[in-house]
Scaffold this motif. Structure first.
Motif, PDB file in Angstrom:
ATOM      1  N   LYS A 147      57.130  44.609  36.466  1.00  0.00           N
ATOM      2  CA  LYS A 147      56.573  44.088  37.901  1.00  0.00           C
ATOM      3  C   LYS A 147      56.232  42.494  37.504  1.00  0.00           C
ATOM      4  CE  LYS A 147      53.648  45.057  41.648  1.00  0.00           C
ATOM      5  NZ  LYS A 147      52.658  45.920  42.340  1.00  0.00           N
TER       6      LYS A 147
ATOM      7  N   THR B  22      55.491  38.730  40.361  1.00  0.00           N
ATOM      8  CA  THR B  22      55.442  38.174  41.765  1.00  0.00           C
ATOM      9  C   THR B  22      56.104  36.971  41.622  1.00  0.00           C
ATOM     10  OG1 THR B  22      53.046  39.365  42.117  1.00  0.00           O
ATOM     11  CG2 THR B  22      53.626  37.280  43.484  1.00  0.00           C
TER      12      THR B  22
ATOM     13  N   SER C 145      57.080  40.552  45.639  1.00  0.00           N
ATOM     14  CA  SER C 145      56.741  41.271  44.499  1.00  0.00           C
ATOM     15  C   SER C 145      57.905  42.005  44.182  1.00  0.00           C
ATOM     16  CB  SER C 145      55.515  42.150  44.516  1.00  0.00           C
ATOM     17  OG  SER C 145      55.779  43.190  45.486  1.00  0.00           O
TER      18      SER C 145
END
Length: 305
Positions: free
Chosen positions: A145, A147, A242
């Protein structure tokens, strides 16, 4: 007696005037003392609140190496990559934007890897720091993950933005698999490629050309091809967004901004379980046009297994 009377009168008048002036003077002193501060305190000037604050990206590089668009190409592995802010080789291509709190990946057409014609400034996961030999399978699972944002990117001759790959899941052959098919290296196809393309996020995966391929031939890169691709509805443009990639046995999901997702659970994903894999993140420019470039910002990046 009467001769002295004028003198006494004058004396009384003088004394009365002096008392009156003294009373007025005392009254003025009292009035002044009300206006003055009770203590001799010198007030300090207001502190300067216009201080510049610096923000660092939330990225642990302990398990990442980076490939650069220079050299053969050049790479920087752990632990050297942890000192990227002072590494002279890295500084032009991977650096902090400490005002925005981001790690910037800058690239342009230059040196390429053995199995590609494009250049990159891109991180490659290393589960064991400094080694490419320890990787993971879909049955073991994983999560990536980040951003990020497109900071700047060049345009082509038609005035359209170039595109770049911002995340990947790349396959890798074990040494035994490599020797089985007689391949000179451990390269396998990328199962997942996520693009920034014209302000949108586009996802491409691999599918088998022949669903009935043998257990040996399935290891060959030319047995796999790209699917039709998937475009998320939301236009991210040059704004922050994101991306999350979730992998488990026979399943892969890509999520944009925690609102849109695409799930892959086909036979192709199931059969992909034969490969080892590693995550990639950064800026893999998809053009060789002269003068082209891209800058991608990452604000945070986490990986789990």
């Amino acid at each position: 007696m009467f001769k002295r009377l004028p003198y006494l009168i004058c004396l009384l008048l003088i004394l009365g005037s002096c008392q009156e002036n003294s009373a007025i003077s005392q009254e003025k002193e009292i009035e002044v003392s009300k206006d003055e501060p009770a203590n001799d305190v010198v007030e300090s000037p207001e502190p300067d609140t216009e201080e510049t604050s610096f923000i660092l990206p939330e990225i642990d590089l302990s398990n990442w190496k980076v490939t650069l668009p220079i050299g053969r190409p050049d790479e920087v592995k752990p632990p050297e990559i942890l000192e990227y802010a002072t590494n002279e080789k890295l500084k032009p291509f991977m650096y902090n934007d400490s005002i925005d709190g981001a790690l910037v990946f800058y690239t342009y057409p230059g040196a390429t890897t053995a199995n590609s014609s494009r250049s990159r400034t891109e991180l490659r996961e290393q589960m064991e720091p400094g080694s490419n030999s320890v990787n993971w399978t879909f049955s073991q699972g994983g999560r990536l993950k980040g951003t990020l944002a497109m900071d700047d990117i060049s345009k082509d001759s038609d005035n359209k933005y170039h595109r770049t790959i911002i995340m990947q899941i790349h396959g890798r052959l074990t040494n035994e698999q490599r020797d089985l098919i007689g391949q000179k290296d451990n390269n396998a196809p990328p199962m997942l490629k996520i693009y920034w393309q014209n302000g949108k996020v586009r996802v491409k995966t691999k599918v088998l050309k022949n669903p009935d391929v043998s257990d040996t031939d399935i290891l060959r890169t030319d047995e796999w091809t790209d699917d039709e691709g998937f475009n998320f509805n939301e236009e991210v443009g040059f704004n922050r967004f994101s991306l999350e990639v979730l992998v488990s046995d026979g399943r892969m999901e890509v999520i944009l901004n925690d609102t849109e997702s695409v799930v892959y659970e086909s036979d192709d994903i199931e059969k992909w379980g034969v490969f080892e894999n590693y995550f990639k993140a950064g800026n893999y420019l998809q053009t060789s046009d002269e003068g082209s470039y891209a800058r991608v910002k990452y604000y945070d990046l986490q990986v789990e297994h």
